[in-house]
Design a protein around this motif. Structure first.
Motif, mmCIF file in Angstrom:
data_model
loop_
_atom_site.group_PDB
_atom_site.id
_atom_site.type_symbol
_atom_site.label_atom_id
_atom_site.label_comp_id
_atom_site.label_asym_id
_atom_site.label_seq_id
_atom_site.Cartn_x
_atom_site.Cartn_y
_atom_site.Cartn_z
ATOM 1 N N ALA A 18 0.769 -1.213 -0.048
ATOM 2 C CA ALA A 18 -0.161 0.051 0.161
ATOM 3 C C ALA A 18 0.860 1.387 -0.106
ATOM 4 O O ALA A 18 0.290 2.294 -0.624
ATOM 5 N N ALA A 19 2.000 1.291 0.812
ATOM 6 C CA ALA A 19 3.048 2.473 0.599
ATOM 7 C C ALA A 19 3.518 2.550 -0.745
ATOM 8 O O ALA A 19 4.167 3.808 -0.990
ATOM 9 N N ARG A 20 3.423 1.783 -1.547
ATOM 10 C CA ARG A 20 3.998 2.001 -2.814
ATOM 11 C C ARG A 20 3.484 3.069 -3.624
ATOM 12 O O ARG A 20 3.949 3.995 -4.295
ATOM 13 N N GLU A 21 2.066 3.204 -3.471
ATOM 14 C CA GLU A 21 1.247 4.064 -4.483
ATOM 15 C C GLU A 21 1.696 5.545 -3.824
ATOM 16 O O GLU A 21 2.038 6.477 -4.342
ATOM 17 N N ALA A 22 1.682 5.485 -2.191
ATOM 18 C CA ALA A 22 2.188 6.693 -1.450
ATOM 19 C C ALA A 22 3.637 7.202 -2.118
ATOM 20 O O ALA A 22 3.960 8.239 -1.940
ATOM 21 N N SER A 23 4.443 6.287 -2.281
ATOM 22 C CA SER A 23 5.721 6.566 -2.539
ATOM 23 C C SER A 23 5.918 7.743 -3.610
ATOM 24 O O SER A 23 6.675 8.307 -3.565
ATOM 25 N N VAL A 24 5.124 7.160 -4.787
ATOM 26 C CA VAL A 24 5.472 8.171 -5.892
ATOM 27 C C VAL A 24 4.976 9.591 -5.528
ATOM 28 O O VAL A 24 5.436 10.534 -6.120
#
Ligand SMILES: Nc1ncnc2c1ncn2[C@@H]1O[C@H](COP(=O)(O)OP(=O)(O)OP(=O)(O)O)[C@@H](O)[C@H]1O
Ligand SMILES: [Mg+2]
Lengths: 441, 589
Positions: free
Chosen positions: B308-314
């Motif tokens: 879920a933090a992948r989306e946040a990372s960008v």
């Protein structure tokens, strides 16, 4: 596995599918382990008081009044030095007749290494096979699969690489391994006198397929114990990851998830990455290197399993039968080790990268010449020479039965260049040509 | 903070990282909440609300989570912390400092602070009492690793403010008040060096966003010469696995003419991030005389970190880039791979049993991607200074097939398309950018054409077009040769083919690992382009096709030796002379 005293026993199952069952239960934790009439199971979904369990052994014969108990913890492995030399099933229980291993209980499938606590891989793994050491050099902390058709000798090559790799521990994770292959690994390691540094977790074709899902995590939990606690160099062999992915799709399809490409779950990339990313080099010296096998169907690498794997691993090794020389070779075109640039020309001789690239380019020229020949066209003198070069290159360097040191591989490369080409035809940096071109023409 | 009436809830369901919460009050979409699991708090974001249920995506593993566990809502969206000290940091996708975390393994709920609260920064005021200011205006400046880091009126401040006071020159921590402003109603507000901003909302405190027009030099010949990207431009690199996306992005990040580099490692390999950790602190940055790492920030959400933090990372990475752009700096933002972010969206949408779009991706994927790309760009700030974010993302198409939703959506959003070809990668023709399929829309912009004429060469644009034609003609010639055979075509076909090969080997191919060849400044690219065209324009005579291949091999060899030599060094000149001799050999009078 032991269970807690005074635990609650549930006996009302509300739903049973091929791989899962559901029941009403309270206080259950996500990913907790359970037992359904003695079969091990794991919590995969909680909705209110309804809990869905994935039963590793399959649900054949499970009655709706089966006894269900919860363990209050996720699957664990007991780790200690005593793991060495032992053979276990997917649940980490001994299958070699020996006693259960005593040691600290560790949850399997645990957290990831903080990227800033990793070290850059930099130790070359010498295998003697030039198709690997010269063209696709392996490095400790790397993760790389063999992409091979089911009839190719990938398990043999993998065993050979493992034994030559000088690892402190070799951990075999067998998924859907045929009994013959299981015995083969056992024998080879035994004959090499290496059994005491090998730990095996094996799910054979005779075991239920869903059990396989535990094998990589078991193997890697053992690997992390030796690499982190004992600072050892650990080599993990995972064969066959295609069968692992097939088991994933069985479970997810039973849970009504919308499948993505090739009926694989949409989370396939993340699922595989969690396994492969356990490969690591630690600053304290320990490391985990993963060599896996992904079998292809009909050589199709665009299928979701090899495709997602290729996006995760640090290269791949292709085996192919070279009909010219009648031997299995490591295909120089589709094979790639992405970490090779960390060591070649640095830990090996300076001219290694250029010799490697040039030989592959000339081999590609030979492939073009062969196409011309097949289409009935005349060959130029250059074409003829590339064909001769390719044959000898295949025999002396690409074949998997080659066993020489890296410097000899590089020298062999120069000898072949000089035998068939002029310096300006190979396009290598001039200072290397001056230094290494064999001068007895 | 004042006690607010915060909504509370209890966990009612768990499906991997999707958690369903029964709530006792209002919740909003994208609100951040924390699950109070035994000793740790797990951060999560609301992604759907249905009656009294909030569906939240947890940024951590949900192992062991039980029904009935308490959840606290925060009323805030996912925010980043902005202030001096972001450069040279390694953050996770939610901007937690990875270096500050304990232990070898990532522990759930180990949320470290993004900035250093002890360090003192040398502050210089830029505004004075009486100035009228608005969000984004510069109040002062500190030196952050050689970059002029502006302390701005917080972006959340609405309307006009009057500066009451600005602290004098001196060393202060990020939390000390550096200015006091008075709002329209006479209320005083203190400003520190720190502010927060929600990552999903673009920072828009600029006057206007013109079409970008300045070449962004990357040192990669096949980009700069054939399909240039511009300061404030957008581009993407799709390609099958192993075709060179990451190597190319790393090369760009090391060489491009940018003030700040932000790298979002999104769902890719940890070892690739480690490579940056290892290399960037060693690479000299000629412009600042410091190390490259000092002007770089890394956002690492590798493939084994919570999905879920992948989306946040960008979004985290983009917001940090926008913050520095508001200081009048040129930012290069790289994301590898945006497909992993799209896949994370797909996993969640799947768990929520939403109606799937093509390939089971969410229906609104094209809109999400184009909104994101639109945050890049060249801007004029309200004070007349300019700043830019150049964004280049990679795309990892399933099976290498470009007809898939992420590639197609990105193609609509990005202006440069650098298609990596499997065939080129297989034959080790790196970088594997297909010269014919790839494009840069910017080269059609008259603004950029003028810039290139003024700054590189008056004939530049014409020459580049000529080169592209030669490549196409070479390809056609090679197809004919393959069909009709070497002696079934006129010798000219062979010459056409080999002239295009000269361009391929000398301009397109570039060894990213060679200390000299890896980066080619634009004046060197101009020289090579001219020299290659000189070969092209030379009429050669050959008696038979068999003479063509060996001859051009020699030509290419000399060119390559030049590429490997320091520009205009003795070695370079020696090979140039040798090349001239070879050209003269077969030149028809
Ligand atoms: N410009 C280059 N020069 C030399 N070698 C290169 C170059 N580009 C790529 N390579 C080779 O190709 C390999 C793969 O490149 P890279 O890791 O960038 O692929 P990728 O497209 O990012 O793949 P994935 O999608 O799996 O991440 C590198 O490890 C390197 O060996
Ligand atoms: Mg990559």
């Amino acid at each position: 596995m032991e269970t807690k005293a005074f635990q609650k026993i549930y006996t009302k199952i509300t739903q049973i599918t091929k791989a899962t069952c559901s029941l009403n239960a309270e206080g259950v934790g996500y990913e907790e382990l359970a037992s359904v009439n003695g079969r091990l199971a794991q919590v995969v979904k909680i909705q209110g008081d309804n809990v869905t369990l994935q039963i590793f052994g399959g649900t054949e014969g499970v009655p709706s009044n089966a006894e269900v108990t919860f363990f209050g913890r996720p699957p664990v492995l007991k780790v200690s030095e005593d793991l060495a030399g032992r053979f276990f099933n997917s649940f980490g229980l001994p299958i070699d007749g020996g006693p259960e291993v005593e040691g600290e209980e560790r949850e399997i499938g645990g957290p990831s290494v903080n990227p800033v606590r990793r070290d850059q891989p930099s130790e070359l793994i010498a295998t003697g096979i030039a198709g690997i050491d010269l063209n696709n050099t392996l490095v400790t902390g790397q993760k790389i699969p063999f992409f091979a058709d089911p009839d190719q000798p990938f398990n043999q090559v993998m065993a050979m690489v493992a034994l030559r790799a000088k690892a402190d521990k070799i951990i075999l994770g067998g998924m859907g391994l045929t009994n013959d292959d299981y015995l083969y690994f056992k024998n080879v390691f035994d004959n090499a006198g290496a059994l005491d540094r090998i730990v095996s977790f094996v799910n054979t074709t005779e075991d239920p397929p869903v059990e396989r899902l535990l094998v990589p995590d078991m193997a890697l939990t053992a690997a992390e114990y030796f690499a982190v606690d004992k600072n050892e160099n650990v080599l993990v062999l995972l064969t066959d990851m295609t069968l692992y992915a097939d088991a994933l799709s069985i479970v997810s399809n039973r849970m009504d998830q919308i499948p993505s490409k090739d009926s694989m779950p949409g989370s396939l990339y993340s699922d595989l990455a969690k396994i492969y990313e356990k490969a690591v080099q630690f600053p304290a010296g320990g490391s985990i290197t993963i060599i896996a096998v992904t079998t292809l169907s009909g050589g199709d690498i665009t299928h979701a399993i090899p495709d997602n794997t290729g996006y995760i691993t640090e290269g791949q090794l292709f085996l192919r039968r070279d009909t010219d020389i009648g031997k299995v070779i490591v295909d120089p075109f589709r094979s790639l080790s992405r970490l090779k640039q960390l060591v070649i020309g640095k830990k090996t001789r300076e001219d290694h990268p250029q010799v490697m690239n040039t030989a592959v380019r000339l081999y590609a020229d030979a492939a073009n010449a062969r196409t011309k020949l097949e289409n009935g066209f005349d060959l130029t003198d250059y074409d003829e020479r590339t064909l001769k070069f390719a044959r000898e290159y295949s025999e002396k360097l690409l074949a998997i039965d080659v066993n020489i040191d890296t410097e000899t591989m590089i020298k062999t490369g120069w000898d072949l260049f000089a035998a068939y080409f002029r310096p300006e035809e190979v396009g290598i940096r001039e200072e290397y040509v001056e230094k290494y071109w064999p001068n007895n023409e | 903070m004042k006690e607010k009436n915060l909504t509370k809830g209890k966990v009612a369901g768990v499906i991997a990282n999707l958690v369903i919460v029964n709530v006792d009050g209002p919740v909003s979409q994208n609100e951040i909440c924390y699950i109070l699991l035994e000793k740790v708090k797990l951060m999560a974001e609301v992604i759907k609300v249905f009656e009294k249920k909030a569906f939240i995506q947890v940024f951590e593993s949900t192992r062991g989570l039980r029904v009935g566990t308490d959840v606290e809502f925060t009323q805030g969206m996912l925010e980043v912390t902005l202030g001096p000290g972001i450069l040279s940091r390694n953050y996770d996708g939610l901007q937690h400092d990875l270096n500050k975390m304990e232990g070898v393994f990532l522990q759930r709920g180990d949320y470290t602070s993004a900035l250093d609260h002890e360090k003192k920064w040398g502050f210089k005021p830029l505004a004075k009492a009486g100035d009228v200011v608005a969000a984004g205006d510069w109040l002062g400046e500190v030196d952050e690793n050689g970059q002029p880091h502006k302390i701005m009126v917080p972006f959340k401040f609405l309307g006009k403010y009057k500066v009451k006071s600005v602290i004098g020159d001196g060393d202060y921590t990020v939390d000390e008040t550096v200015a006091v402003l008075t709002d329209g109603r006479g209320q005083e507000v203190a400003v520190t060096m720190v502010q927060k901003w929600p990552v999903k909302v673009p920072i828009k405190n600029y006057r206007n966003k013109p079409r970008p027009f300045k070449l962004l030099e990357t040192g990669v010949r096949t980009m700069d010469t054939l399909n240039p990207i511009v300061e404030g431009g957008t581009g993407f690199i799709p390609g099958p696995f192993g075709s060179g996306k990451t190597v190319l992005q790393h090369a760009i990040s090391k060489q491009a003419e940018a003030d700040i580099v932000v790298v979002a490692a999104c769902g890719e390999r940890a070892n690739e991030v480690v490579e940056i950790f290892a290399e960037f602190p060693e690479i000299d940055d000629p412009r600042t005389g410091r190390k490259l790492m000092e002007r770089t920030t890394i956002i690492a959400n590798t493939s084994n970190m919570p999905v879920a933090a992948r989306e946040a990372s960008v979004y985290t990475a983009m917001t940090l880039a926008e913050y520095y752009r508001a200081m009048g700096l040129r930012i290069l933002l790289l994301a590898d791979s945006t497909s992993r972010w799209a896949q994370a969206l797909r996993e969640m949408s799947n768990r929520m049993e939403e109606l799937p779009g093509p390939d089971a991706f969410p229906m609104d994927l094209p809109a999400i991607i184009s909104n994101f790309y639109s945050r890049a760009g060249f801007v004029y700030l309200n004070n007349g200074h300019s700043g830019s974010i150049t964004f280049i993302g990679t795309v990892s198409p399933a099976g290498g097939n470009l007809k898939e939703p992420v590639t197609e959506s990105t193609k609509k959003a990005a202006r440069c398309f650098y298609a990596l070809s499997q065939q080129r990668a297989d034959s080790k023709r790196y970088p594997a950018i297909d010269p014919i399929d790839s494009y840069s829309k910017y080269i059609e912009y008259p603004e950029l054409q003028d810039y290139l004429r003024d700054n590189v060469d008056v004939k530049w644009v014409d020459n580049v077009n000529l080169i592209k034609n030669i490549l196409i003609r070479g390809k056609e010639a090679s197809e004919q040769i393959n069909i009709l055979g070497d002696d079934g075509v006129p010798v000219d076909y062979h010459v056409d083919f080999w002239k295009s090969e000269v361009i391929d080997f000398v301009i397109l191919q570039q060894d990213a690992f060679d200390p000299i060849d890896r980066a080619s400044p634009i004046h060197r690219q101009k020289y090579m382009l001219d020299k290659v065209l000189e070969v092209y324009n030379t009429p050669f005579s050959f008696n038979s096709f068999e003479e063509v291949n060996p001859y051009f091999k020699r030509v290419i060899n000399e060119f390559k030796q030049m590429n490997y030599s320091e520009y205009e060094s003795d070695g370079f000149k020696k090979h140039e002379k040798e090349l001239n001799n070879i050209i003269d050999e077969r030149k028809t009078a």
